[in-house]
Structure formats: C-alpha cells, structure tokens
Design a protein around this motif. Structure first.
Motif, short mmCIF file in Angstrom:
data_model
loop_
_atom_site.label_atom_id
_atom_site.label_comp_id
_atom_site.label_asym_id
_atom_site.label_seq_id
_atom_site.Cartn_x
_atom_site.Cartn_y
_atom_site.Cartn_z
N CYS A 128 0.83 -1.21 0.00
CA CYS A 128 0.00 0.00 0.00
C CYS A 128 0.86 1.26 0.00
O CYS A 128 0.56 2.22 -0.72
N LEU A 129 1.94 1.26 0.78
CA LEU A 129 2.85 2.40 0.80
C LEU A 129 3.50 2.60 -0.57
O LEU A 129 3.60 3.72 -1.07
N THR A 130 3.91 1.50 -1.20
CA THR A 130 4.52 1.57 -2.52
C THR A 130 3.55 2.15 -3.54
O THR A 130 3.87 3.09 -4.28
N LEU A 131 2.36 1.58 -3.60
CA LEU A 131 1.37 2.04 -4.58
C LEU A 131 0.90 3.47 -4.30
O LEU A 131 0.73 4.27 -5.22
N GLY A 132 0.71 3.79 -3.01
CA GLY A 132 0.30 5.15 -2.65
C GLY A 132 1.35 6.17 -3.05
O GLY A 132 1.03 7.25 -3.57
N SER A 133 2.61 5.84 -2.83
CA SER A 133 3.70 6.74 -3.21
C SER A 133 3.74 6.94 -4.72
O SER A 133 3.95 8.06 -5.21
N PHE A 134 3.53 5.86 -5.45
CA PHE A 134 3.54 5.93 -6.91
C PHE A 134 2.39 6.82 -7.40
O PHE A 134 2.59 7.69 -8.26
N VAL A 135 1.21 6.66 -6.83
CA VAL A 135 0.06 7.47 -7.22
C VAL A 135 0.32 8.95 -6.91
O VAL A 135 0.02 9.83 -7.72
N LEU A 136 0.92 9.23 -5.76
CA LEU A 136 1.21 10.62 -5.41
C LEU A 136 2.29 11.23 -6.30
O LEU A 136 2.27 12.42 -6.58
N GLN A 137 3.22 10.41 -6.79
CA GLN A 137 4.19 10.91 -7.78
C GLN A 137 3.46 11.29 -9.07
O GLN A 137 3.75 12.34 -9.67
N LEU A 138 2.54 10.44 -9.50
CA LEU A 138 1.78 10.74 -10.72
C LEU A 138 0.94 12.00 -10.54
O LEU A 138 0.82 12.82 -11.46
N MET A 139 0.36 12.17 -9.35
CA MET A 139 -0.41 13.39 -9.08
C MET A 139 0.51 14.60 -9.13
O MET A 139 0.12 15.67 -9.62
N GLY A 140 1.74 14.46 -8.63
CA GLY A 140 2.71 15.54 -8.70
C GLY A 140 3.00 15.93 -10.14
O GLY A 140 3.11 17.12 -10.47
N HIS A 141 3.08 14.92 -11.02
CA HIS A 141 3.27 15.21 -12.44
C HIS A 141 2.08 16.00 -12.98
O HIS A 141 2.25 16.99 -13.69
N ALA A 142 0.90 15.56 -12.66
CA ALA A 142 -0.31 16.21 -13.19
C ALA A 142 -0.42 17.66 -12.71
O ALA A 142 -0.83 18.53 -13.47
N ILE A 143 0.00 17.91 -11.49
CA ILE A 143 -0.14 19.24 -10.92
C ILE A 143 1.02 20.15 -11.28
O ILE A 143 0.83 21.32 -11.61
N SER A 144 2.24 19.63 -11.25
CA SER A 144 3.43 20.49 -11.31
C SER A 144 4.20 20.49 -12.62
O SER A 144 5.09 21.31 -12.79
N GLU A 145 3.89 19.58 -13.52
CA GLU A 145 4.63 19.54 -14.78
C GLU A 145 4.22 20.73 -15.64
O GLU A 145 3.06 21.04 -15.77
#
Length: 161
Positions: A128-145
């Motif tokens: 869950c920690l692995t998948l949650g971290s991955f999802v939050l990285q993708l959200m970071g891309h969507a917001i900050s790229e």
C-alpha cells in the motif's frame, strides 16, 4: 483546467546511461515542486518495497533488495563519480540514506512483529505504501509539470538511482 503544451522531443536516448536519464529528468521536470515530490515519494516508495520484502520473506530479502539497489546506484553513478570527486562523495552519502531505509524497514517490521502483527499485514502495508507513493508521484506530475512530457518509467528508475 487549461491544457499544457506538448514537450519537445529529446530524440533517442539510452535507458541505461545516467547522463541521458538525468537530461530527461532536468528538461521535463523543471519545477521545484515536482523535484520535491519525487525526492519524497521515491523514497517512501522504496521504503514500501523494502517493507514488502521484509514482511514477506524476512531480513535476508530486505538486505538483498537493498544490496541490489545500492549496486545499481553505484554502477550508474560511477560514470559521473569518475569525473567529479564531489559527486562520488555524494554517492557514498546516498548509499547511507539507502542503508537507513533498509534499517527503517527492519525496525518497523520488528516492532510490528513484537506487537503481534502478522507478516502478511506488514507485506500488505508495504504494498500500500509503494502504490500510494507511486500514485502521489503521478499526481505531482499532473499538478506540477509545465508541459506534457512523454511517458518514461525508465527515467524514474535511473534518475532516482
């Protein structure tokens, strides 16, 4: 939400050359927010992976995964460390960070086992920690790229190392 402009192509790159991966990372990840997102969530993702292996197979699996990742980081960064002594020193410091994540996974698992939490629960928490971290990285891309960069999972594995 306004559309982001498409990214300019960098042309063909080697997936296993640290300079190419870092070039991709610097060009397509220009915002400070995205760098902070990646630094935090790549390491929580790694902690999740180590917890998953520690929970599923014990300390030997945690040490093995950490050893493989440390070797991978050394192999990638030797290309740069040979040219720059400071980069070589920083690489050694980063190996200490990886060792501390390994230790953290070990301590968390031991404390959980002492509290009568089953190994399967530790493994699930790691996933869950692995998948949650991955999802939050993708959200970071969507917001900050700043623009739509082409998808490249390899750059993440290489640039993170």
């Amino acid at each position: 939400m306004p559309q982001k402009p498409p990214a300019v192509s960098l042309g063909s790159r080697s997936h296993f050359q640290v300079q190419d991966a870092l070039l991709y990372h610097v060009v397509y990840h220009r915002s400070t927010a995205l760098h902070i997102n990646h630094m935090f969530f790549l390491h929580t993702c790694l902690l999740g992976i180590l917890l998953t292996f520690e929970g599923a197979a014990g300390a030997a699996a945690n040490y093995c995964v950490t050893g493989v990742y440390c070797s991978y980081c050394l192999l990638l960064t030797l290309q740069i460390a040979r040219l720059d002594a400071i980069a070589g020193f920083l690489n050694i410091l980063y190996l200490a960070v990886l060792a501390s994540l390994c230790t953290a996974a070990r301590v968390i698992t031991q404390n959980a086992l002492s509290a009568n939490i089953e190994r399967s629960s530790i493994t699930i928490a790691g996933l869950c920690l692995t998948l949650g971290s991955f999802v939050l990285q993708l959200m970071g891309h969507a917001i900050s790229e700043e623009f739509n960069a082409p998808t490249s999972l390899f750059h993440g594995f290489i640039a993170a190392g």
